[in-house]
Scaffold this motif. Structure first.
Motif, mmCIF file in Angstrom:
data_model
loop_
_atom_site.group_PDB
_atom_site.id
_atom_site.type_symbol
_atom_site.label_atom_id
_atom_site.label_comp_id
_atom_site.label_asym_id
_atom_site.label_seq_id
_atom_site.Cartn_x
_atom_site.Cartn_y
_atom_site.Cartn_z
ATOM 1 N N SER A 36 -9.731 17.969 39.821
ATOM 2 C CA SER A 36 -11.024 18.626 40.030
ATOM 3 C C SER A 36 -11.551 19.129 38.695
ATOM 4 C CB SER A 36 -10.885 19.815 40.990
ATOM 5 O OG SER A 36 -10.392 19.408 42.243
ATOM 6 N N LEU A 37 -12.740 18.681 38.315
ATOM 7 C CA LEU A 37 -13.382 19.115 37.076
ATOM 8 C C LEU A 37 -14.743 19.701 37.413
ATOM 9 C CD1 LEU A 37 -12.683 15.949 34.875
ATOM 10 C CD2 LEU A 37 -11.224 17.949 35.162
ATOM 11 N N VAL A 38 -15.105 20.788 36.733
ATOM 12 C CA VAL A 38 -16.385 21.438 37.001
ATOM 13 C C VAL A 38 -17.072 21.776 35.685
ATOM 14 C CG1 VAL A 38 -15.603 22.392 39.197
ATOM 15 C CG2 VAL A 38 -15.394 23.762 37.115
ATOM 16 N N ILE A 39 -18.348 22.056 35.780
ATOM 17 C CA ILE A 39 -19.139 22.389 34.603
ATOM 18 C C ILE A 39 -18.595 23.660 33.954
ATOM 19 C CG2 ILE A 39 -20.842 23.667 35.977
ATOM 20 C CD1 ILE A 39 -23.003 22.554 34.054
ATOM 21 N N GLY A 55 -13.445 6.536 42.012
ATOM 22 C CA GLY A 55 -12.287 6.045 41.301
ATOM 23 C C GLY A 55 -12.448 6.083 39.802
ATOM 24 N N SER A 56 -11.333 6.160 39.090
ATOM 25 C CA SER A 56 -11.348 6.048 37.635
ATOM 26 C C SER A 56 -11.550 4.582 37.244
ATOM 27 C CB SER A 56 -10.035 6.572 37.059
ATOM 28 O OG SER A 56 -9.866 7.939 37.341
ATOM 29 N N HIS A 58 -14.429 3.591 35.753
ATOM 30 C CA HIS A 58 -15.866 3.340 35.654
ATOM 31 C C HIS A 58 -16.524 4.184 34.555
ATOM 32 C CE1 HIS A 58 -15.599 0.983 39.265
ATOM 33 N NE2 HIS A 58 -15.131 2.008 39.970
ATOM 34 N N GLU A 59 -15.749 4.741 33.661
ATOM 35 C CA GLU A 59 -16.261 5.692 32.683
ATOM 36 C C GLU A 59 -17.430 5.096 31.883
ATOM 37 O OE1 GLU A 59 -12.786 6.670 34.443
ATOM 38 O OE2 GLU A 59 -12.915 4.956 33.083
ATOM 39 N N PRO A 60 -18.486 5.910 31.631
ATOM 40 C CA PRO A 60 -18.551 7.362 31.758
ATOM 41 C C PRO A 60 -18.723 7.914 33.163
ATOM 42 C CG PRO A 60 -20.642 6.541 30.972
ATOM 43 C CD PRO A 60 -19.711 5.369 30.993
ATOM 44 N N ALA A 61 -19.044 7.063 34.160
ATOM 45 C CA ALA A 61 -19.015 7.572 35.534
ATOM 46 C C ALA A 61 -17.534 7.812 35.902
ATOM 47 C CB ALA A 61 -19.626 6.542 36.479
ATOM 48 N N PHE A 62 -17.211 8.922 36.488
ATOM 49 C CA PHE A 62 -18.144 9.906 37.023
ATOM 50 C C PHE A 62 -18.065 11.209 36.224
ATOM 51 C CE2 PHE A 62 -16.933 6.890 40.212
ATOM 52 C CZ PHE A 62 -18.137 6.494 40.729
ATOM 53 N N MET A 63 -16.975 11.380 35.484
ATOM 54 C CA MET A 63 -16.773 12.614 34.719
ATOM 55 C C MET A 63 -17.909 12.878 33.754
ATOM 56 S SD MET A 63 -12.724 12.573 33.708
ATOM 57 C CE MET A 63 -12.987 11.225 32.548
ATOM 58 N N GLY A 64 -18.440 11.808 33.173
ATOM 59 C CA GLY A 64 -19.431 11.963 32.126
ATOM 60 C C GLY A 64 -20.752 12.531 32.572
ATOM 61 N N TYR A 65 -20.968 12.615 33.884
ATOM 62 C CA TYR A 65 -22.243 13.113 34.393
ATOM 63 C C TYR A 65 -22.177 14.542 34.879
ATOM 64 C CZ TYR A 65 -23.237 8.140 34.139
ATOM 65 O OH TYR A 65 -23.384 6.841 33.703
ATOM 66 N N VAL A 76 -11.816 13.279 40.796
ATOM 67 C CA VAL A 76 -11.391 12.060 40.113
ATOM 68 C C VAL A 76 -10.292 11.359 40.908
ATOM 69 C CG1 VAL A 76 -10.488 11.095 37.961
ATOM 70 C CG2 VAL A 76 -11.946 13.145 37.906
ATOM 71 N N GLY A 77 -10.497 10.098 41.229
ATOM 72 C CA GLY A 77 -9.507 9.314 41.946
ATOM 73 C C GLY A 77 -8.682 8.454 41.016
ATOM 74 N N ASN A 78 -7.705 7.765 41.570
ATOM 75 C CA ASN A 78 -6.960 6.768 40.814
ATOM 76 C C ASN A 78 -7.887 5.615 40.450
ATOM 77 O OD1 ASN A 78 -4.467 8.116 40.833
ATOM 78 N ND2 ASN A 78 -3.937 7.273 42.844
ATOM 79 N N ILE A 79 -7.388 4.668 39.690
ATOM 80 C CA ILE A 79 -8.231 3.573 39.230
ATOM 81 C C ILE A 79 -8.747 2.775 40.422
ATOM 82 C CG2 ILE A 79 -8.284 1.417 37.909
ATOM 83 C CD1 ILE A 79 -6.293 2.734 35.987
ATOM 84 N N PHE A 80 -10.081 2.688 40.506
ATOM 85 C CA PHE A 80 -10.782 1.967 41.561
ATOM 86 C C PHE A 80 -10.403 2.476 42.951
ATOM 87 C CE2 PHE A 80 -11.140 -2.128 38.771
ATOM 88 C CZ PHE A 80 -11.953 -1.439 37.888
#
Length: 334
Positions: A36-39, A55-56, A58-65, A76-80
């Protein structure tokens, strides 16, 4: 297929650790759940929370937004693979300011199940009102009359941008849902795959394409597209993608759009700009105005070769929300 990793079983954990350390002014990791990541910044009082995730890979989606004017939290999920309910619930708890939380995620079975479970639990345990907008912009994944079955791909960037701007401007939850749903309804994407990616755990290609083959409509996880054939010149590929989008979402002379030409991981900026050049020509010929353009890697698929084109049809309200400033590490307001 070579990768600069350590233990393939902890790539997501190490990626998150690196991301949080690289951008501490933007994002923080919750001790209660490391996915879990938050602003990092304090958001406005009485603000609707925006939570995204998936899923991970797809960077920068989703953490980057995650940032001001965009999302307030991400699971954040596992890859795909979809994140499980726990990190979704924990991020929801932290970003809820008493005005409710909007979940934005792609139309995949795992996301539907896990975000749906999280919404029910957040309501039961914390009394948090949750609403959801499920992104389904990929025109290749189902016919127009079955739009509710379509996958969510790079168009999720536009939906998050609109919803984040609306929440930042003080819209109520109902109003944020309304504009996000409108943006989703007026967004279409189409992609092309040139080469596969490989999962860190296997090192094997995720699908097969011949040396001189491409696949029109390939999904972001390697899901089958609508047509395989010999690789063509960039202009011919763009013509096919844009024509399929405009056939599905006709645009009239004088209307305006925002355009995203998105790389899937290993496609160079040079290629993406060549593609955008042709998109602009096609829209200009139809006297359709490009209000704003985005070219680069916004939603990738590890090191997959290829790209997608996304158009969002804008009215005055959506144009204003697209133009609203945003500040997060992986997003540039061009």
């Amino acid at each position: 297929m070579k990768k600069l990793i350590n233990n393939p079983n902890v790539v997501v954990e190490e990626m998150i650790e690196g991301y949080v350390k690289a951008f501490p002014q933007y994002i923080k990791q919750l001790e209660e759940n490391k996915r879990s990541l938050v602003i990092a910044k304090e958001t406005k009082p009485n603000k609707v929370g925006i939570l995204i995730g998936g899923g991970s890979g797809h960077e920068p989606a989703f953490m980057g937004y995650v940032g001001t004017g965009m999302a307030d939290g991400v699971a954040v999920g596992n890859i795909f693979a979809s994140p499980p309910p726990d990190p979704i619930i924990e991020a929801t708890r932290v970003i809820d300011k008493g005005e409710g939380v909007l979940y934005i995620y792609g139309n995949y079975a795992g996301d539907l199940m896990n975000f749906g479970m999280a919404a029910e639990i957040a309501d039961l345990e914390h009394g948090t009102r949750i609403e959801s907008v499920i992104v389904n912009d990929d025109v290749a994944s189902a016919p127009k009359e079955e739009k509710q079955k379509r996958r969510g791909i790079a168009g999720e960037f536009f939906i998050t941008k609109v919803a984040g701007a609306a929440a930042d401007k003080g819209y109520t939850l109902d109003e944020v849902v309304r504009v996000a749903a409108k943006a989703n309804n007026q967004t279409r994407s189409m992609g092309v795959g040139l080469s596969p990616c490989s999962l860190p755990q296997t090192g094997e290609p995720s699908f097969e394409l011949g040396e001189n083959e491409m696949e029109i409509g390939l999904g972001h996880h390697g899901e089958p597209g609508v047509e395989k054939g010999e690789i063509q010149e960039a202009d011919k590929v763009v013509d096919r993608l844009v024509n399929d989008i405009l056939e599905d979402m006709p645009l009239e002379k004088g209307e305006k759009v925002a355009v995203l030409v998105n790389g899937l991981g290993s496609t160079t900026k040079m290629e993406l700009l060549i593609m955008f050049r042709r998109v602009e020509q096609l829209l200009s010929e139809r006297e359709i105005t490009i209000h704003r353009s985005y070219v680069g890697d916004y939603s990738t698929s590890l090191e997959m070769g290829g790209a997608s084109i996304t158009l969002i049809k804008l009215d005055e309200e959506l144009a204003e929300l697209i133009d609203q400033p945003a500040d997060c590490p992986m997003y540039a307001q061009l």
